[in-house]
Structures are given as C-alpha cells and as structure tokens.
Design an enzyme around this catalytic site. Sequence first.
Site, PDB file in Angstrom:
ATOM      1  N   HIS A 346      28.228  36.022  44.035  1.00 25.69           N
ATOM      2  CA  HIS A 346      28.824  36.290  45.352  1.00 25.69           C
ATOM      3  C   HIS A 346      30.319  36.544  45.163  1.00 25.69           C
ATOM      4  O   HIS A 346      31.035  35.736  44.575  1.00 25.69           O
ATOM      5  CB  HIS A 346      28.596  35.116  46.316  1.00 25.69           C
ATOM      6  CG  HIS A 346      29.024  35.454  47.704  1.00 25.69           C
ATOM      7  ND1 HIS A 346      28.182  36.066  48.616  1.00 25.69           N
ATOM      8  CD2 HIS A 346      30.224  35.340  48.315  1.00 25.69           C
ATOM      9  CE1 HIS A 346      28.850  36.287  49.738  1.00 25.69           C
ATOM     10  NE2 HIS A 346      30.092  35.861  49.575  1.00 25.69           N
ATOM     11  N   ALA A 347      30.798  37.660  45.674  1.00 23.02           N
ATOM     12  CA  ALA A 347      32.173  38.097  45.386  1.00 23.02           C
ATOM     13  C   ALA A 347      33.200  37.043  45.812  1.00 23.02           C
ATOM     14  O   ALA A 347      33.086  36.441  46.881  1.00 23.02           O
ATOM     15  CB  ALA A 347      32.447  39.399  46.119  1.00 23.02           C
ATOM     16  N   HIS A 376      38.350  43.932  50.193  1.00 24.18           N
ATOM     17  CA  HIS A 376      38.336  42.591  50.778  1.00 24.18           C
ATOM     18  C   HIS A 376      38.871  41.557  49.775  1.00 24.18           C
ATOM     19  O   HIS A 376      39.769  40.773  50.078  1.00 24.18           O
ATOM     20  CB  HIS A 376      36.907  42.229  51.201  1.00 24.18           C
ATOM     21  CG  HIS A 376      36.757  40.832  51.717  1.00 24.18           C
ATOM     22  ND1 HIS A 376      36.792  40.513  53.044  1.00 24.18           N
ATOM     23  CD2 HIS A 376      36.613  39.647  51.061  1.00 24.18           C
ATOM     24  CE1 HIS A 376      36.664  39.208  53.206  1.00 24.18           C
ATOM     25  NE2 HIS A 376      36.552  38.653  52.000  1.00 24.18           N
ATOM     26  N   GLU A 377      38.312  41.570  48.579  1.00 25.23           N
ATOM     27  CA  GLU A 377      38.718  40.563  47.576  1.00 25.23           C
ATOM     28  C   GLU A 377      40.182  40.735  47.192  1.00 25.23           C
ATOM     29  O   GLU A 377      40.913  39.758  47.044  1.00 25.23           O
ATOM     30  CB  GLU A 377      37.819  40.641  46.337  1.00 25.23           C
ATOM     31  CG  GLU A 377      36.355  40.302  46.599  1.00 25.23           C
ATOM     32  CD  GLU A 377      36.146  39.000  47.336  1.00 25.23           C
ATOM     33  OE1 GLU A 377      36.982  38.073  47.201  1.00 25.23           O
ATOM     34  OE2 GLU A 377      35.163  38.892  48.093  1.00 25.23           O
ATOM     35  N   HIS A 380      42.605  39.040  49.411  1.00 27.43           N
ATOM     36  CA  HIS A 380      42.853  37.626  49.098  1.00 27.43           C
ATOM     37  C   HIS A 380      43.920  37.517  48.005  1.00 27.43           C
ATOM     38  O   HIS A 380      44.848  36.717  48.100  1.00 27.43           O
ATOM     39  CB  HIS A 380      41.572  36.959  48.603  1.00 27.43           C
ATOM     40  CG  HIS A 380      40.530  36.719  49.655  1.00 27.43           C
ATOM     41  ND1 HIS A 380      40.797  36.081  50.833  1.00 27.43           N
ATOM     42  CD2 HIS A 380      39.196  37.007  49.690  1.00 27.43           C
ATOM     43  CE1 HIS A 380      39.667  35.977  51.553  1.00 27.43           C
ATOM     44  NE2 HIS A 380      38.694  36.540  50.880  1.00 27.43           N
ATOM     45  N   GLU A 404      40.586  36.038  55.375  1.00 22.84           N
ATOM     46  CA  GLU A 404      39.447  36.957  55.291  1.00 22.84           C
ATOM     47  C   GLU A 404      39.755  38.327  55.892  1.00 22.84           C
ATOM     48  O   GLU A 404      39.090  39.307  55.573  1.00 22.84           O
ATOM     49  CB  GLU A 404      38.235  36.341  55.999  1.00 22.84           C
ATOM     50  CG  GLU A 404      37.745  35.027  55.406  1.00 22.84           C
ATOM     51  CD  GLU A 404      37.400  35.120  53.925  1.00 22.84           C
ATOM     52  OE1 GLU A 404      37.076  36.219  53.447  1.00 22.84           O
ATOM     53  OE2 GLU A 404      37.482  34.088  53.230  1.00 22.84           O
ATOM     54  N   HIS A 504      27.079  30.865  51.700  1.00 26.58           N
ATOM     55  CA  HIS A 504      28.089  29.937  52.220  1.00 26.58           C
ATOM     56  C   HIS A 504      27.511  28.583  52.631  1.00 26.58           C
ATOM     57  O   HIS A 504      28.256  27.617  52.760  1.00 26.58           O
ATOM     58  CB  HIS A 504      28.845  30.597  53.378  1.00 26.58           C
ATOM     59  CG  HIS A 504      29.512  31.877  52.969  1.00 26.58           C
ATOM     60  ND1 HIS A 504      28.793  33.009  52.683  1.00 26.58           N
ATOM     61  CD2 HIS A 504      30.812  32.191  52.756  1.00 26.58           C
ATOM     62  CE1 HIS A 504      29.623  33.979  52.331  1.00 26.58           C
ATOM     63  NE2 HIS A 504      30.850  33.515  52.369  1.00 26.58           N
ATOM     64  N   TYR A 514      35.027  34.138  59.092  1.00 22.49           N
ATOM     65  CA  TYR A 514      34.662  35.561  59.089  1.00 22.49           C
ATOM     66  C   TYR A 514      34.577  36.100  60.505  1.00 22.49           C
ATOM     67  O   TYR A 514      34.954  37.232  60.772  1.00 22.49           O
ATOM     68  CB  TYR A 514      33.355  35.787  58.333  1.00 22.49           C
ATOM     69  CG  TYR A 514      33.432  35.303  56.905  1.00 22.49           C
ATOM     70  CD1 TYR A 514      34.165  36.008  55.954  1.00 22.49           C
ATOM     71  CD2 TYR A 514      32.816  34.127  56.503  1.00 22.49           C
ATOM     72  CE1 TYR A 514      34.265  35.563  54.640  1.00 22.49           C
ATOM     73  CE2 TYR A 514      32.909  33.676  55.199  1.00 22.49           C
ATOM     74  CZ  TYR A 514      33.634  34.391  54.268  1.00 22.49           C
ATOM     75  OH  TYR A 514      33.742  33.943  52.985  1.00 22.49           O
TER      76      TYR A 514
HETATM   77  O1  X8Z Z   1      31.733  36.081  51.592  1.00 18.81           O
HETATM   78  C1  X8Z Z   1      32.342  37.111  51.869  1.00 18.81           C
HETATM   79  C2  X8Z Z   1      33.326  37.699  50.868  1.00 18.81           C
HETATM   80  C3  X8Z Z   1      33.963  36.660  50.028  1.00 18.81           C
HETATM   81  S1  X8Z Z   1      35.081  35.638  50.883  1.00 18.81           S
HETATM   82  C4  X8Z Z   1      32.596  38.665  49.974  1.00 18.81           C
HETATM   83  N1  X8Z Z   1      32.094  37.742  53.049  1.00 18.81           N
HETATM   84  C5  X8Z Z   1      31.137  37.222  54.016  1.00 18.81           C
HETATM   85  C6  X8Z Z   1      29.711  37.291  53.495  1.00 18.81           C
HETATM   86  O2  X8Z Z   1      29.461  37.976  52.502  1.00 18.81           O
HETATM   87  O3  X8Z Z   1      28.819  36.665  54.094  1.00 18.81           O
HETATM   88  C7  X8Z Z   1      32.729  38.961  53.516  1.00 18.81           C
HETATM   89  C8  X8Z Z   1      31.983  39.343  54.759  1.00 18.81           C
HETATM   90  C9  X8Z Z   1      31.295  38.100  55.230  1.00 18.81           C
HETATM   91 ZN    ZN Z   2      36.745  36.651  51.528  1.00 24.04          ZN
END
Ligand code: X8Z
Ligand code: ZN
Length: 605
Positions: A346-347, A376-377, A380, A404, A504, A514
């Site tokens: 997960h990024a 996005h990354e 950060h 975010e 998450h 988010y």
């Molecule tokens: O988790 C993330 C990022 C890392 S902070 C890739 N996001 C949420 C997800 O993937 O559920 C970005 C969009 C929402």
């Molecule tokens: Zn993020």
Amino acid sequence: MRKILLAGAAACALALAGCSGSGNTGAAANKPTVADADKFLADAESQLGDMYEYASHTAWVNENFITYDTDWLNSRASSEVTQLGVKLAVESEKFKGLDLPQDEQRKIMKLRTASVMPSPSGDKKVADELATITTRMQSEYGAGKFTVDGKALNLEELSNIVGESRDPAKLKQVWEGWRTVSPPMKADYARMVEIGNQGAQELGFKNIADMWLSTYDMPPDQMEQTVEKLWTQVQPLYTELHCYVRTRLNQKYGDAVQPKTGPIRADLLGNMWAQDWSNIYPLVAPRASDPGYDLTSILKAKGYDAMKMVKTGEGFYTSLGFDPLPKTFWERSLITRPRDREVVCHASAWDIDNVDDIRIKMCTQVNAEDFQTVHHELGHNFYQRAYDKQDILFRDGANDGFHEAIGDFIALSVTPEYLKQLGLISKVPGPDADIGLLMNRALEKVAFLPFGLRIDKWRWQVFRGQTTPDQYNDAWWALAKQYQGIVPPGPRPADAFDPGAKFHIAANTPYLRYFLSYILQFQFQKAACEQAGWTGPLHRCSIYGNKEVGAKFKTMLEMGASKPWPDALEAFTGTREIDGTAMVDYFAPLMTYLKQQNEGQSCGW
Ligand code: X8Z
Ligand code: ZN
C-alpha cells in the site's frame, strides 16, 4: 504518509500519546514551573526524535521484507515508541493549568492527542501485546493472496482484475477471494480495541474515537458536526452520480446482475472497495463528450515506467519552486514490487529522520491511477521537507487532512493542457469534452466521499462499544449501504471480517483524513487558480510552473502543525472554514448533466 506512532507498526503522522484529566502525576509539594515545562518539552522532543528515527528504520525494514524476524523487531520498536509516548503524555499532565506560552500549550496538546492506539501506561507486557497484534495484522494484509485459476495472486493482481474484468462471476470470485485474507484478524482487532480504549481512558479520553476526533483544534463533538455539515453539502452530488452509474451498469449487465433501483453491487464499480470508480469510466462515459484520450494507454504507449512516473511527479513540484528530491530519495525508495519477498505494498511516504531522509514505498504500475498516487505520495514528502525546520512536535500536517490533500491538489493540475506540455497528448480537447473530463474526475473524487466517511464511522461505533465484535461485519455493510448505496455481490460468510480487507483497518490508520482531504483539495485548487488569475473552468486550470502560487503554497506547508489548522488554511486560501462549496462548484456543470440524465429515475436506494 507513514510515520512512526505510538500505535506501533502502522501510522501516518508524527504522534504521541495523549494525556488529559487523569491527574495522577504532579506532586502538589513541588509545583512545576514554566521553566520545568520548557525543559520537559525540550527533553521530550529530543527523546521522541531519536525514538522515531529508530522505529522508522525498523518499520521500513519490516514493511519492505515481511518475515517472522522483522515482525518481531518491528513489534519491539513499536512497543517502545508506545511506552515512551504514553509516559511523556502522562508526565505532561503536571503542567496543566500553568500559564505557558502558546507554543508550549500547543505542544502539550499534541502530546495529548496524537496517539493512534495507546496502551495503558507502565505496562510493558500489554504494550508488547498491542504492538505484536498491530504488526501481525498489517503483515497479514501485506502478504495476503488469493488463488485464481491455480495461481496465487497478490492484491495488485486481484485489483487489476476488479478494474478490468466485465464478467460478473469473475468479479464476484476475486472480490470475495480477497476477503478471505481478513477473518484471522478479527480476534486481534477486538483485542486491540480493548487495549487501546484502556489506554485512551487512562489519558482522559472517553475512548479512541474521542481521542482521534480531538486532533482537529476543536472539541470532538464539534468536529463530528463539521464533518456532518460537509457531507450534507456534497451528498446531493454523490446521489446523482450513484443514480447515473447505476443506470449505466444496469444497461451493461442487466436486471439480474444490477437492478435498476436500490444499491449498486460493490464488485461492479472497478475497485476492490468501491472507493474509486474511475476504472469503469468506459462503461459510463457521457456519449457525446469524449476527451479523446486515455491516460493509462498514453503512459504505456509513450514508454513510461515507474521511475519516469515518479520523476514526472517530482518535476511538477520543482516547477513550483520546490527543491528537487534528495539523492537518497532515489537510492532508498521502493518504487516497484520486488519479486522475491513479501512487502506492504500500500503506497506510503516516509520521513525516516524527520529531516531529509524522505522516501516513498509504492508498488507502482504504469496506469492513470498510480500516476495520481505518485503525485499524492510526493505531496507528503514535499510537506515533510517544508516543515523540517519546525520543532519535532510541529513536524506534522496542519491536520491529517491537509497532509493527504497536498499531492491530490497538485494532481488536480494534471489537465489536458498539462499533458500536452509534457508531450503526452498532441491536441487539447475542446469544451465539448468538459463533461467527459469532469465525469472521469467525479468517478475518483465524488465516488470516494461516502467511502471516506463511513470507514471511521464504523471505527467510531466500534471504539464507542456501540458495535461489538459479533456485529463487526454486519455494521460494516450497514454503513456501506447507508452511505455509499452499495451491497456485497452475495451473502457474507459467518466468519467474515471485511473491514480487515481494507488496508487502513488492518494497519490501523485513521481515515477521516481522506474525507477531509477530498474537500480541502478543491478549496486549495480554487484559491490557487484565483491567485494564478485563471478565469476559465476550474477543472481546466493547471498551476504547473507557477512559482508565485508555489511560493504561497510553500508558506502554508512550512507552518507544519505549529498553528491551528484554520491559520494554515487562511494563509493559502484566505478563509478559515473547511467548506464543500469549492468542490460542489467545481463539479457544477457535471451536476447539471447528471440531473438531466437522471430525469425520470427514482434516485437513491
Ligand atoms: O491510502 C492512501 C494513500 C496513502 S496515504 C495511497 N489513500 C487512501 C486509500 O488508498 O484508501 C489515498 C486515497 C485514499
Ligand atoms: Zn496519503
């Protein structure tokens, strides 16, 4: 973002345990002075800085090489972080009521509220248990596989099928398959909640929900009301999009798969969690408004690889006047999935030393979605770097939604005009493509909103004891239906723990951030384009290369968490209110189109 917190393995923000109300320290005989508080905070920040750095290296290794031993090491480091944080939070209690300078009061508040999952103080055994649990859940998620046609597939491979297949039986198989990864996490999750709530209560919070909601410079109930206000503002837009998409899915799959009314079958929306629907753009594209290009195909055709995508992302930030990423970023980041080991894919973006050892960890694929995620990354990372002169406790976002929103705001500038500047397309489509462009964006941004909200709605219920372990899965789907208007493709098994099949939840990262970010990024965009003197439609505005806007943006980022978030918002946008109007305005032409298209339908579910 990824940053080491009290909670242990998982986390995204500089964080420490909270402390309030317990009143169990601070001997009356030796009343602490302002000078004592200065010294305490200086010591605390120094210890925390060291501890974070150590624990970040451990977490990095663990997430890059998931093994029994790295889980062991990460659990140990994470337990140490938790214990230190809780200890400092409890100690900070003795300065309550002192007339401290504002900065110091704020630092104590950060100590109080930054914990994601505290354990009770002074109990190493329980802190170790919590750290073992959180590490285990995250690693189970990271190493998760499901076998399709004799081949064990990882999450990216399964997600690609959900994004591309139009075969309802296959979609259902893969969607259900990924959710076989999470039932083993259920007992761990319940125990984590038990420990975390004890920790939170000792620190003076009602429960973990109360603690998470106390990180927004206002009382928790006021924050919850703010969130409700925002949802009320954007909900009509989501309802129209849902209605329109449901009709098109019905036309594609027929009544037996997707009925004309009621909720949408979750596995038909192009994403494992139905949180981003852009993969089904071709199924729902407005018939007379084709932008004439598909970013995924173009990136592939132009020979982009993962590295070139990240370099292109960096190029956007440098065009605004930010310094290039350090050499170590390129040496130490993980940019593609390694073949021979288990990784948390997960990024995430990391700030290992809280100064300049910034990195990303991403199993990047060449497609439009990951092009967005790269921006996005990096958002950060550029934020982390911008606030690196702040004191340790202020090296964080104005709030987690800001963190975010940075990169997503930048990616809103990935317009046709910008793609032409990059040489990715040769002709910018005219205004007749506007609805198509907006539809594409809405499938990502508008579709996300109720998802962004309901993840923590579920956790708040769980943390407050309103949802007990035997109700975990049903409550999860009740909220999915209520907010998103989606249902699983079939009955869920009795042992299902579908929350754990979302990163998450398994990695214990708060999610309200988010939802807030999806609102804030449009406020940033509106302000930035006004500063740039843009007079056209907002979705056509790109701030690429605009150093003036970049400088003002950087000013906000440099503030870090040193001031209440409304100050930061005001510094860039001129307003102190978080507000959904900017997003609603951005999509206004699409809203008109959707209403026309939905005429005669009974929308809702
Ligand atoms: O988790 C993330 C990022 C890392 S902070 C890739 N996001 C949420 C997800 O993937 O559920 C970005 C969009 C929402
Ligand atoms: Zn993020």
